[in-house]
Scaffold this motif. Structure first.
Motif, short mmCIF file in Angstrom:
data_model
loop_
_atom_site.label_atom_id
_atom_site.label_comp_id
_atom_site.label_asym_id
_atom_site.label_seq_id
_atom_site.Cartn_x
_atom_site.Cartn_y
_atom_site.Cartn_z
N GLY A 282 5.80 -13.03 -13.04
CA GLY A 282 5.88 -13.51 -11.67
C GLY A 282 7.07 -12.91 -10.95
O GLY A 282 7.74 -12.00 -11.46
N GLY A 283 7.35 -13.47 -9.76
CA GLY A 283 8.37 -12.89 -8.89
C GLY A 283 9.78 -13.06 -9.41
O GLY A 283 10.58 -12.12 -9.39
N ALA A 284 10.11 -14.28 -9.85
CA ALA A 284 11.46 -14.51 -10.34
C ALA A 284 11.76 -13.61 -11.54
O ALA A 284 12.84 -13.02 -11.63
CB ALA A 284 11.65 -15.98 -10.72
N ASN B 81 12.44 -10.08 -10.37
CA ASN B 81 13.78 -9.94 -9.81
C ASN B 81 14.86 -10.06 -10.88
O ASN B 81 15.88 -9.36 -10.84
CB ASN B 81 14.00 -10.97 -8.71
CG ASN B 81 13.21 -10.64 -7.47
OD1 ASN B 81 12.97 -9.46 -7.16
ND2 ASN B 81 12.77 -11.66 -6.74
N PHE C 157 15.03 -15.32 -0.28
CA PHE C 157 14.43 -16.06 -1.39
C PHE C 157 14.05 -15.08 -2.49
O PHE C 157 13.30 -14.13 -2.24
CB PHE C 157 13.19 -16.86 -0.95
CG PHE C 157 12.66 -17.71 -2.07
CD1 PHE C 157 13.19 -18.97 -2.32
CD2 PHE C 157 11.66 -17.24 -2.91
CE1 PHE C 157 12.72 -19.74 -3.38
CE2 PHE C 157 11.19 -18.01 -3.97
CZ PHE C 157 11.72 -19.27 -4.21
N HIS C 158 14.57 -15.30 -3.69
CA HIS C 158 14.29 -14.38 -4.78
C HIS C 158 13.78 -15.08 -6.05
O HIS C 158 13.55 -14.41 -7.05
CB HIS C 158 15.52 -13.54 -5.10
CG HIS C 158 15.97 -12.68 -3.96
ND1 HIS C 158 15.19 -11.65 -3.46
CD2 HIS C 158 17.08 -12.71 -3.17
CE1 HIS C 158 15.82 -11.07 -2.44
NE2 HIS C 158 16.96 -11.70 -2.24
N GLY C 159 13.66 -16.41 -6.02
CA GLY C 159 13.11 -17.10 -7.18
C GLY C 159 13.96 -18.27 -7.62
O GLY C 159 14.94 -18.62 -6.96
N GLU D 139 14.91 -8.52 0.76
CA GLU D 139 13.50 -8.49 1.13
C GLU D 139 13.40 -7.58 2.38
O GLU D 139 14.15 -7.78 3.33
CB GLU D 139 13.01 -9.89 1.52
CG GLU D 139 13.00 -10.89 0.39
CD GLU D 139 13.10 -12.32 0.92
OE1 GLU D 139 12.07 -12.94 1.16
OE2 GLU D 139 14.23 -12.81 1.10
N GLU E 124 10.15 -16.63 2.78
CA GLU E 124 10.45 -18.07 2.74
C GLU E 124 11.56 -18.44 3.73
O GLU E 124 11.57 -19.56 4.22
CB GLU E 124 10.90 -18.48 1.33
CG GLU E 124 9.95 -18.12 0.21
CD GLU E 124 8.59 -18.74 0.36
OE1 GLU E 124 7.60 -18.00 0.30
OE2 GLU E 124 8.50 -19.97 0.56
N ASP F 162 12.88 -6.59 -2.80
CA ASP F 162 12.01 -7.64 -3.33
C ASP F 162 10.76 -7.67 -2.46
O ASP F 162 10.77 -8.18 -1.35
CB ASP F 162 12.76 -8.99 -3.27
CG ASP F 162 11.90 -10.16 -3.73
OD1 ASP F 162 10.67 -9.98 -3.88
OD2 ASP F 162 12.46 -11.25 -3.92
N VAL G 144 7.93 -9.05 -3.50
CA VAL G 144 7.05 -10.03 -4.14
C VAL G 144 6.07 -10.61 -3.12
O VAL G 144 4.89 -10.81 -3.43
CB VAL G 144 7.90 -11.14 -4.81
CG1 VAL G 144 7.05 -12.33 -5.22
CG2 VAL G 144 8.63 -10.57 -6.03
N GLN G 145 6.55 -10.85 -1.91
CA GLN G 145 5.68 -11.39 -0.86
C GLN G 145 5.15 -10.30 0.08
O GLN G 145 4.00 -10.34 0.52
CB GLN G 145 6.43 -12.46 -0.05
CG GLN G 145 5.54 -13.20 0.92
CD GLN G 145 6.14 -14.53 1.40
OE1 GLN G 145 5.81 -15.01 2.46
NE2 GLN G 145 7.02 -15.14 0.61
N LYS H 273 3.33 -11.98 -6.55
CA LYS H 273 2.29 -12.73 -5.82
C LYS H 273 0.90 -12.08 -5.74
O LYS H 273 0.00 -12.50 -6.44
CB LYS H 273 2.81 -13.06 -4.42
CG LYS H 273 3.95 -14.08 -4.47
CD LYS H 273 4.22 -14.75 -3.15
CE LYS H 273 5.08 -15.99 -3.31
NZ LYS H 273 6.51 -15.78 -3.24
C1 LIG Z 1 7.63 -16.17 -4.09
C2 LIG Z 1 8.77 -15.23 -4.11
C3 LIG Z 1 9.55 -15.04 -5.26
C4 LIG Z 1 9.37 -15.88 -6.51
O1 LIG Z 1 8.18 -15.64 -7.14
P1 LIG Z 1 7.69 -16.61 -8.34
O2 LIG Z 1 6.43 -15.95 -8.83
O3 LIG Z 1 7.47 -17.96 -7.74
O4 LIG Z 1 8.76 -16.62 -9.36
C5 LIG Z 1 10.55 -14.10 -5.21
N1 LIG Z 1 10.77 -13.36 -4.11
C6 LIG Z 1 10.04 -13.52 -3.00
C7 LIG Z 1 10.32 -12.66 -1.80
C8 LIG Z 1 9.02 -14.46 -2.94
O5 LIG Z 1 8.33 -14.64 -1.82
#
Ligand SMILES: *Cc1c(COP(=O)(O)O)cnc(C)c1O
Length: 397
Positions: free
Chosen positions: A104-106, A109, A137-139, A189, A194, A222, A224-225, A251
């Motif tokens: 996952g994202g955390a 990172n 937001f990074h986790g 990001e 978030e 990052d 992730v989103q 994500k």
């Molecule tokens: C959701 C998110 C995360 C965390 O991802 P998880 O899968 O919940 O650990 C990290 N960075 C960003 C930019 C996010 O939007």
């Protein structure tokens, strides 16, 4: 099971980190979801930017079923065919030369933060410090929650990790001042999610790249989103063609099957060596097969271009709507990552939308956020815009 039965078991047995939920969603198809009572919803949140291809996309479902019949899991002590195919395909479409897979994202990172420290350690010039942005937001792991520049996520979890510095987002002067010889990594990001769907001014990301080059600092995005087509490009770094040294994804990568990834250049990848990092499930056959099918669909000719156009149309409709409502401060976003900032809390509005059969969410207390599946069409956008107008009028905003 009906909603009451599900809720009762939840309250009895699930640790209460999410508060009361409004719905029990039990089935999905494309942009539609159904709850335990059989009521239909239009999904404009996609499981927080996860189901970019819509729910139960036939190609992904087929890949999952086929892989589940063949081999679900072996450890990373062995070569994994779907994983290497996924990595190769990612490399065809991304600056990165090499990948590390996780859940996952955390975790992605976390891997980026560890890689940067380890890279400078290997170079013989330790530069352990990290600069991150406020409202980022990074986790939620200890390192990534430390990297998250929002005090509300830190409360009660101190002491945080040492070596992290916070600067205002979209402020190149503040970032310049924060770069010291101890700093080895800037983690940002490319468009904050978030923290309120914040799009930096044109030129900020190129200036960050230049600053990192001038000071020999690694740059991690990052995504992730923002990645996987969310902002109207396959990756948000491509919007201004600013190439980071490290990228993190999660994500949307598996369209709902948990998988995360960290990619980097060959040079930076040398920071890790056998034994320095690992993940039991990372890129296992099942999740990698799902991600491979997802990515193939995302890069099909015209797919992301169409999503970008729908996003532009949506933003234009929202901007038009906003002219009639003083309570709206700003409509912002890119592609199908869209925020509408209000002069008040958006919780009652989200509830109104839900009552009208539309699922959306917040990004902080005053920002209404839309993250629909990328397959959404203009008719669905029109329905949501109309419901938003009706909701605002109903609330007397
Ligand atoms: C959701 C998110 C995360 C965390 O991802 P998880 O899968 O919940 O650990 C990290 N960075 C960003 C930019 C996010 O939007």
């Amino acid at each position: 099971m009906d909603m009451e039965a599900i809720q009762q078991l939840n309250d009895q047995h699930i640790i209460n980190t999410y508060g009361a939920r409004k719905l029990a969603l039990v089935r999905g198809d494309g942009v539609r979801l159904w709850d335990a009572e059989g009521r239909e919803y239009l999904d404009f949140f996609a499981g927080i930017a996860v189901c970019n291809l819509g729910h139960c996309h036939p190609k992904v479902t087929e890949a999952i079923c086929e892989q589940a019949r063949t081999l679900v899991h072996v450890s990373n002590l062995y070569y994994i065919e779907p994983q290497v195919n996924l990595a190769a395909l990612l490399c065809d479409h991304c600056f990165a030369d090499k990948w590390f897979f996780c859940n996952g994202g955390a975790e992605a990172n976390e891997a980026a933060l560890k890689l940067a420290r380890r890279y400078w350690f290997q170079q013989g010039t330790p530069r352990p410090d990290v600069v991150v942005a406020e409202q980022s937001f990074h986790g939620r792991t200890m390192a990534t929650v430390t990297a998250t520049g929002q005090p509300k996520y830190h409360q009660g979890f101190e002491p945080l990790l040492p070596g992290f510095h916070y600067v205002p987002y979209d402020d190149i002067d503040a970032l310049t001042e924060a770069i010291t010889p101890e700093v080895g990594l800037v983690l940002l990001e490319p468009l904050q999610g978030e923290g309120g769907v914040r799009v930096p001014k044109p030129g900020y990301l190129p200036a960050v790249r230049q600053l990192c080059d001038d000071n020999n600092v690694l740059l991690a995005f990052d995504e992730v989103q923002t990645g996987l087509g969310r902002t109207g490009s396959l990756f948000a770094y491509q919007n201004e063609n600013v190439i980071p040294d490290i990228i993190t994804l999660a994500k949307g990568l598996g369209n709902g099957v948990p998988i995360g990834a960290m990619g980097c250049s060959d040079k930076v990848a040398e920071g890790f060596s056998p034994g320095s990092h690992a993940c039991t499930f990372g890129g296992n056959p099942l999740s990698a097969a799902a991600a491979l099918a997802t990515f193939e669909a995302l890069v099909a000719p015209g797919f992301i271009e169409e999503a970008r156009e729908t996003g532009n149309y949506f933003i234009q409709q929202l901007v038009e709507l906003a002219t009639g409502f003083d309570c709206i401060y700003e409509v912002r976003g890119r592609g199908l990552m869209i925020g509408v900032e209000f002069d008040r809390g958006v919780a009652p509005l989200i509830e109104r939308m839900l009552a009208a059969g539309i699922i959306c969410g917040p990004a902080g207390p005053t920002v209404l956020r839309f993250l629909p599946p990328l397959i959404v069409d203009r008719a669905a956008v029109d329905r949501v815009t109309a419901a938003l107008r009706a909701g605002l009028e109903g609330l007397g905003w």
